[in-house]
Motif scaffolding. Structure first.
Motif, PDB file in Angstrom:
ATOM      1  N   ALA B   7      30.047  15.572 -42.769  1.00  0.00           N
ATOM      2  CA  ALA B   7      29.374  15.422 -44.068  1.00  0.00           C
ATOM      3  C   ALA B   7      28.008  16.099 -44.033  1.00  0.00           C
ATOM      4  O   ALA B   7      27.610  16.788 -44.972  1.00  0.00           O
ATOM      5  N   ARG B   8      27.320  15.923 -42.889  1.00  0.00           N
ATOM      6  CA  ARG B   8      25.981  16.481 -42.728  1.00  0.00           C
ATOM      7  C   ARG B   8      26.005  18.006 -42.788  1.00  0.00           C
ATOM      8  O   ARG B   8      25.074  18.643 -43.270  1.00  0.00           O
ATOM      9  N   LYS B   9      27.078  18.602 -42.295  1.00  0.00           N
ATOM     10  CA  LYS B   9      27.203  20.056 -42.234  1.00  0.00           C
ATOM     11  C   LYS B   9      27.060  20.685 -43.622  1.00  0.00           C
ATOM     12  O   LYS B   9      26.583  21.806 -43.753  1.00  0.00           O
ATOM     13  N   TYR B  10      27.491  19.967 -44.634  1.00  0.00           N
ATOM     14  CA  TYR B  10      27.495  20.561 -45.987  1.00  0.00           C
ATOM     15  C   TYR B  10      26.339  20.090 -46.864  1.00  0.00           C
ATOM     16  O   TYR B  10      26.306  20.350 -48.049  1.00  0.00           O
ATOM     17  N   GLU B  11      25.403  19.364 -46.271  1.00  0.00           N
ATOM     18  CA  GLU B  11      24.201  18.946 -47.018  1.00  0.00           C
ATOM     19  C   GLU B  11      23.162  20.067 -46.997  1.00  0.00           C
ATOM     20  O   GLU B  11      22.793  20.540 -45.924  1.00  0.00           O
ATOM     21  N   PRO B  12      22.646  20.487 -48.139  1.00  0.00           N
ATOM     22  CA  PRO B  12      21.574  21.491 -48.138  1.00  0.00           C
ATOM     23  C   PRO B  12      20.309  20.918 -47.483  1.00  0.00           C
ATOM     24  O   PRO B  12      20.108  19.702 -47.498  1.00  0.00           O
ATOM     25  N   ARG B  13      19.482  21.801 -46.869  1.00  0.00           N
ATOM     26  CA  ARG B  13      18.262  21.343 -46.191  1.00  0.00           C
ATOM     27  C   ARG B  13      17.024  21.908 -46.868  1.00  0.00           C
ATOM     28  O   ARG B  13      17.067  23.004 -47.424  1.00  0.00           O
ATOM     29  N   ARG B  14      15.927  21.151 -46.762  1.00  0.00           N
ATOM     30  CA  ARG B  14      14.634  21.616 -47.262  1.00  0.00           C
ATOM     31  C   ARG B  14      13.845  22.264 -46.126  1.00  0.00           C
ATOM     32  O   ARG B  14      14.001  21.870 -44.965  1.00  0.00           O
ATOM     33  N   VAL B  15      13.007  23.226 -46.453  1.00  0.00           N
ATOM     34  CA  VAL B  15      12.096  23.786 -45.444  1.00  0.00           C
ATOM     35  C   VAL B  15      11.013  22.742 -45.185  1.00  0.00           C
ATOM     36  O   VAL B  15      10.362  22.270 -46.112  1.00  0.00           O
ATOM     37  N   PRO B  16      10.834  22.327 -43.931  1.00  0.00           N
ATOM     38  CA  PRO B  16       9.846  21.269 -43.668  1.00  0.00           C
ATOM     39  C   PRO B  16       8.414  21.736 -43.911  1.00  0.00           C
ATOM     40  O   PRO B  16       8.124  22.929 -43.773  1.00  0.00           O
ATOM     41  N   GLU B  17       7.557  20.782 -44.262  1.00  0.00           N
ATOM     42  CA  GLU B  17       6.154  21.141 -44.512  1.00  0.00           C
ATOM     43  C   GLU B  17       5.433  21.507 -43.224  1.00  0.00           C
ATOM     44  O   GLU B  17       4.658  22.446 -43.157  1.00  0.00           O
ATOM     45  N   THR B  18       5.708  20.726 -42.175  1.00  0.00           N
ATOM     46  CA  THR B  18       5.114  21.044 -40.877  1.00  0.00           C
ATOM     47  C   THR B  18       6.197  21.652 -39.993  1.00  0.00           C
ATOM     48  O   THR B  18       7.227  21.030 -39.743  1.00  0.00           O
TER      49      THR B  18
END
Lengths: 283, 342
Positions: B7-18
């Motif tokens: 399930a995690r494989k298909y979750e979009p990710r955000r660019v981290p702030e730090t």
């Protein structure tokens, strides 16, 4: 060449040595009622040529630093090498009856810590040629002129580690390495060509940068010429002799058996096999 | 793959702030303020090789990444590049040992333990040959994921007879283990800390000398006994400083030889009534913790026992400091776990 080796060579013919190796392997097989006698009979001519023509060795000093190294990568062929070591006088003939027994110096699979003249522990296939590469590098670093011989089987060509060693020997220009492939086209589940086919054997080694020869491994004259050719090749290349052998060679009723990787020999057949060998004793 | 992972494989990710950079460099493991030594293994090997012509170095295309390049530069004629072929690396090292040499063979821990095991077992250990296998990236020391994280190397190698296993903590350990490995007449597997390696133990015990087969008390303490190896000794020492501020007194017994284990010292210290915590940069299965637990049970010494180790799972990829925190190897997490057990 040591005197001892010279004497071994001049005593009797290679044919007689090969006969002796076959006979001793059968005697050991009879002790246990089993053993890889098919391979031993097939490779006897190769071992006779190795031990009584090519190798520089001292029977009374198997760890003599000046010896040529002979590695048995195929640990299950131990019965064949024991026969050759007994024939050469490295092991005493009266230990034949201990083959495979408790406390024997001749266990069913070849191991370095048990047997004088057994250089490595074989049995897990695809090890010998890599160890031979290291020995050849070591001998070169020491400035020695000894050869390292590695006897392997055609089945080991399926092991990837063999080809790592093939490439490395070329890379390091190991002209002191001679690989002998016993090509009997038999592995545990049947013909090698039906398992993981190598095909075009000598050209393949040549393509990897080796000096390659392919011979009838049961023709002593051809073997002598091939071993001489391998030793005297002027190129800075590793050398391979592919020996096409016949399983159970010399005992026709066993040669005819269909499955010969681990040949079944009935209790009464050991004597019959020995009798057949004894019908024609070479000079 | 588990359902959660899928399930995690298909979750979009955000660019981290730090941003935290992924690093394979061991210096990033050292806390602020530690001095570092560059390539201690390479320099120690060069030093040892000066007076011992038997020493040769072999690698499987990882000289630069195992600090063996230092030896290669000093002794080009005694250095052998075996290419990207770990099975051959071990076989050839065995062959050279047969000819009287003491080969140091280097690669990464994952490749030695997973890929070349049969060759180490049959060609080296069974014949008790003096091949020294020195391997980079042991345990969780890279964020590259399971292909490079040797979280089970100790479990794999502990079952191998004749093999001595070392897990050094710092530059002093790495430097001093080299002559000890040479003096030991048999095969050795050593986990390597490479690059800029911190100096840790001598800060706490200036007189410390590495001894093969011996566990040594680095920090005394009355409340907790940590038995640790490798970089976890550094973590335990740093955590002990934190816990001291809360009035918790932690002893740290450094155990750089995993096999043979210094059972005598461990049992003597374990019998003093403190909470016993093992700490290792390795899976909780089959490493130092289980080796210590076995020794305790066999001797009938039964202190309260806890294990700090990596979980029995394939670890995530990411930035190393994040991963050490996630899996409980960071100083803060070591201190937090110990506090929770008291």
């Amino acid at each position: 060449m040591s005197e001892l080796t010279a004497n071994l060579r001049s005593n009797v013919s290679l044919a007689r040595r090969a006969w002796g190796i076959r006979r001793k392997a059968l005697q050991m097989g009879e002790v246990q009622g089993q053993g890889y006698v098919g391979q031993a009979l097939g490779v006897a001519d190769v071992l006779a040529t190795s031990y009584f023509h090519a190798l520089n060795l001292r029977a009374d000093d198997p760890e003599w630093e000046g010896r040529d190294r002979f590695l048995l990568s195929i640990g299950h062929y131990a019965i064949a090498l024991y026969a050759a070591l007994i024939e050469a006088g490295v092991l005493p003939e009266d230990e034949i009856g201990t083959y495979g027994m408790d406390d024997s110096r001749m266990p069913m699979s070849g191991m370095a810590s048990y047997t004088p003249g057994m250089e490595i522990t074989g049995g897990s296939l695809g090890h010998g040629l890599g160890i031979a590469v290291g020995m050849a590098l070591g001998l070169k670093a020491k400035g020695g002129d000894q050869f390292v011989y590695n006897l392997m089987s055609d089945g080991e060509l399926g092991e990837g580690s063999t080809w790592e060693a093939v490439m490395s020997a070329t890379q390091h220009r190991l002209s002191n390495l001679i690989c002998i492939v016993d090509f009997n086209n038999q592995q545990a589940d049947g013909p090698t060509r039906d398992a993981l086919a190598v095909g075009a054997e000598a050209p393949k080694w040549e393509a990897f940068g080796w000096h390659a020869q392919e011979v009838d491994g049961n023709d002593l004259d051809a073997l002598v010429a091939a071993f001489d050719g391998a030793r005297n090749c002027p190129d800075a290349k590793p050398r391979v002799i592919i020996c096409n052998t016949k399983m159970c060679k010399g005992v026709p009723f066993l040669e005819e058996r269909e499955i010969t990787h681990f040949v079944r020999v009935e209790p009464d057949e050991w004597t019959r096999a020995l009798d057949i060998l004894d019908e024609e004793v070479p000079a | 793959m588990t359902a959660a992972a899928r399930a995690r494989k298909y979750e979009p990710r955000r660019v981290p702030e730090t941003k935290v950079a992924t690093s394979a460099m061991i210096a990033s493991l050292a806390a602020e303020g530690y001095d570092t030594v560059a390539a201690p293994f390479g320099h120690a090997l060069v030093e040892a090789a000066k007076d011992d012509a038997r020493i040769v170095g072999l690698t499987a295309d990882l000289a630069k990444y195992t600090d063996l390049h230092v030896f290669a530069q000093a002794y080009p004629d005694r250095f052998y590049q075996m290419g990207m072929a770990e099975q051959l690396l071990m076989s050839a090292a065995a062959g050279m040992a047969h000819e009287g040499f003491i080969p140091f063979a280097t690669t990464y821990s994952v490749f030695a333990s997973r890929r070349a095991y049969d060759f180490i077992c049959m060609a080296i250990a069974e014949e008790n040959l003096p091949v020294k296998i020195v391997c980079g990236l042991p345990g969780l020391t890279t964020g590259y994921g399971p292909s490079h994280q040797a979280t089970e190397d100790l479990a794999i190698f502990r079952g191998l007879p004749n093999l001595t296993i070392l897990d050094p903590c710092d530059a002093t350990d790495v430097t001093q283990m080299v002559p000890a490995m040479i003096a030991h007449d048999g095969p050795v597997y050593a986990r390597l800390l490479r690059g800029k390696v911190p100096e840790v133990i001598t800060r706490y015990r200036p007189s410390y000398q590495f001894e093969l087969g011996r566990a040594q008390m680095i920090r005394e303490g009355r409340d907790v006994l940590v038995v640790s190896s490798g970089i976890m000794t550094m973590r335990a020492l740093d955590a002990a400083e934190l816990l001291a501020k809360d009035g918790i007194d932690v002893a740290v017994l450094h155990c750089p030889t995993i096999k043979p284990l210094d059972t005598e010292t461990i049992l003597a210290e374990a019998g003093k009534g403190r909470l016993l915590v093992t700490a290792e940069n390795h899976s909780e299965v089959g490493g130092l913790g289980e080796a210590v637990a076995r020794s305790l049970l066999r001797a009938g010494v039964t202190p309260a026992f806890r294990q700090i180790a990596l979980p029995d799972e394939f670890l995530e990829a990411g930035a190393l400091p994040t991963l050490h925190d996630l899996y409980g190897l960071s100083t803060a997490k070591v201190a937090q776990q110990i506090r929770g057990w008291l």
